[in-house]
Scaffold this motif. Structure first.
Motif, PDB file in Angstrom:
ATOM      1  N   GLU A   1       0.836  -1.206   0.000  1.00 57.15           N
ATOM      2  CA  GLU A   1       0.000   0.000   0.000  1.00 57.15           C
ATOM      3  C   GLU A   1       0.871   1.256   0.000  1.00 57.15           C
ATOM      4  N   ARG A   2       1.907   1.243   0.825  1.00 53.87           N
ATOM      5  CA  ARG A   2       2.824   2.389   0.899  1.00 53.87           C
ATOM      6  C   ARG A   2       3.566   2.567  -0.430  1.00 53.87           C
ATOM      7  N   SER A   3       3.946   1.467  -1.068  1.00 51.25           N
ATOM      8  CA  SER A   3       4.644   1.534  -2.356  1.00 51.25           C
ATOM      9  C   SER A   3       3.780   2.222  -3.403  1.00 51.25           C
ATOM     10  N   CYS A   4       2.526   1.841  -3.465  1.00 52.56           N
ATOM     11  CA  CYS A   4       1.635   2.406  -4.482  1.00 52.56           C
ATOM     12  C   CYS A   4       1.207   3.830  -4.161  1.00 52.56           C
ATOM     13  N   SER A   5       1.171   4.181  -2.887  1.00 51.34           N
ATOM     14  CA  SER A   5       0.693   5.499  -2.470  1.00 51.34           C
ATOM     15  C   SER A   5       1.801   6.540  -2.356  1.00 51.34           C
TER      16      SER A   5
ATOM     17  N   HIS B   1      -1.735   0.405  -7.915  1.00 49.89           N
ATOM     18  CA  HIS B   1      -2.885  -0.131  -7.185  1.00 49.89           C
ATOM     19  C   HIS B   1      -3.634  -1.155  -8.035  1.00 49.89           C
ATOM     20  N   GLY B   2      -3.707  -0.908  -9.342  1.00 50.74           N
ATOM     21  CA  GLY B   2      -4.354  -1.855 -10.243  1.00 50.74           C
ATOM     22  C   GLY B   2      -3.641  -3.202 -10.265  1.00 50.74           C
ATOM     23  N   TYR B   3      -2.307  -3.171 -10.318  1.00 49.02           N
ATOM     24  CA  TYR B   3      -1.541  -4.428 -10.306  1.00 49.02           C
ATOM     25  C   TYR B   3      -1.754  -5.190  -8.999  1.00 49.02           C
ATOM     26  N   VAL B   4      -1.741  -4.475  -7.884  1.00 43.04           N
ATOM     27  CA  VAL B   4      -1.938  -5.135  -6.590  1.00 43.04           C
ATOM     28  C   VAL B   4      -3.339  -5.745  -6.532  1.00 43.04           C
ATOM     29  N   GLY B   5      -4.334  -5.025  -7.025  1.00 50.19           N
ATOM     30  CA  GLY B   5      -5.690  -5.555  -7.032  1.00 50.19           C
ATOM     31  C   GLY B   5      -5.852  -6.742  -7.972  1.00 50.19           C
ATOM     32  N   GLU B   6      -5.228  -6.661  -9.144  1.00 48.90           N
ATOM     33  CA  GLU B   6      -5.308  -7.734 -10.138  1.00 48.90           C
ATOM     34  C   GLU B   6      -4.593  -9.003  -9.693  1.00 48.90           C
TER      35      GLU B   6
ATOM     36  N   PRO C   1       2.682  11.163 -11.674  1.00 48.66           N
ATOM     37  CA  PRO C   1       2.597  10.480 -10.371  1.00 48.66           C
ATOM     38  C   PRO C   1       1.252   9.800 -10.140  1.00 48.66           C
ATOM     39  N   GLY C   2       0.162  10.458 -10.483  1.00 44.94           N
ATOM     40  CA  GLY C   2      -1.164   9.863 -10.297  1.00 44.94           C
ATOM     41  C   GLY C   2      -1.364   8.636 -11.167  1.00 44.94           C
ATOM     42  N   ARG C   3      -0.861   8.694 -12.383  1.00 44.20           N
ATOM     43  CA  ARG C   3      -0.979   7.551 -13.286  1.00 44.20           C
ATOM     44  C   ARG C   3      -0.200   6.350 -12.764  1.00 44.20           C
ATOM     45  N   LEU C   4       1.011   6.595 -12.274  1.00 46.68           N
ATOM     46  CA  LEU C   4       1.819   5.499 -11.731  1.00 46.68           C
ATOM     47  C   LEU C   4       1.155   4.893 -10.502  1.00 46.68           C
TER      48      LEU C   4
END
Length: 193
Positions: free
Chosen positions: A91-95, A141-146, A133-136
């Motif tokens: 979560e921290r990585s993606c945020s 988050h999409g990869y983590v969810g997928e 930054p927002g796109r990354l």
């Protein structure tokens, strides 16, 4: 007016080569102009990562996840993290702020640049901030969810190449068909029923 001064004035007015050197002035420093990448409306305004940059973005995300998980494991003596710990790290990585990433243009082709990506051009302009930054973060988050936190962590434990393979390569990965370094081929349009 002395003959030398008259010659310098004549050379300067005519713009002759060597006028500066002959008249005692230091030669002018050469300047180079490096333009910023010209971004299309999609690249400037869309909330989504442009298709042409998704492979680079995936590699950047895999690098950041790998770095964060390795750092967290280093704090516990390289042992495997508990599920709650690696979920928090992901979560921290993606945020994170992703501000160190941006776009450069190399030989007329735009590429994402930043930590974990190959250096594109030693002397170039990078456009960072803005939508990148927002796109990354959204892609991460999409990869983590997928893929799921457990599968991502398991791949990380097998090594950086396994994590990149999981996220970026394979049939569905943006780097396409498991070929390292290959951008994703254009997807065929399908009619919806």
């Amino acid at each position: 007016m002395g003959p030398a001064l008259a010659a310098c004035l004549a050379l300067s007015l005519l713009g002759g080569t060597g006028a500066e050197e002959r008249c005692g002035d230091p030669p002018a420093a050469r300047s180079h102009s490096i333009p910023a990448p010209q971004l299309s409306p999609e690249e400037q305004l869309s909330p989504h990562m442009p298709e042409s940059l998704r492979c680079d973005a995936c590699r950047a995300i895999a690098f950041q996840i790998e770095e964060q998980l390795s750092r967290a494991e280093g704090k516990v003596g390289r042992k495997a993290l508990k599920e709650s710990d690696y979920m928090e790290v992901l979560e921290r990585s993606c945020s994170q702020d992703w501000e160190s990433y941006g776009v450069q243009e190399l030989d007329g082709q735009k590429r994402l640049a930043g930590p974990g990506l190959p250096r594109q051009e030693p002397v170039s302009v990078m456009v960072s901030g803005g939508p990148w930054p927002g796109r990354l973060s959204k892609m991460c988050h999409g990869y983590v969810g997928e893929q799921g936190e457990a599968q991502i962590y398991e791949s990380h434990r097998r090594g950086p190449a396994a994590l990149r393979e999981l996220l970026c390569h394979g049939d569905k990965g943006p780097c396409g068909g498991g070929k390292a370094g290959a951008p994703a081929p254009p997807k065929a349009l399908q009619n919806e029923l």
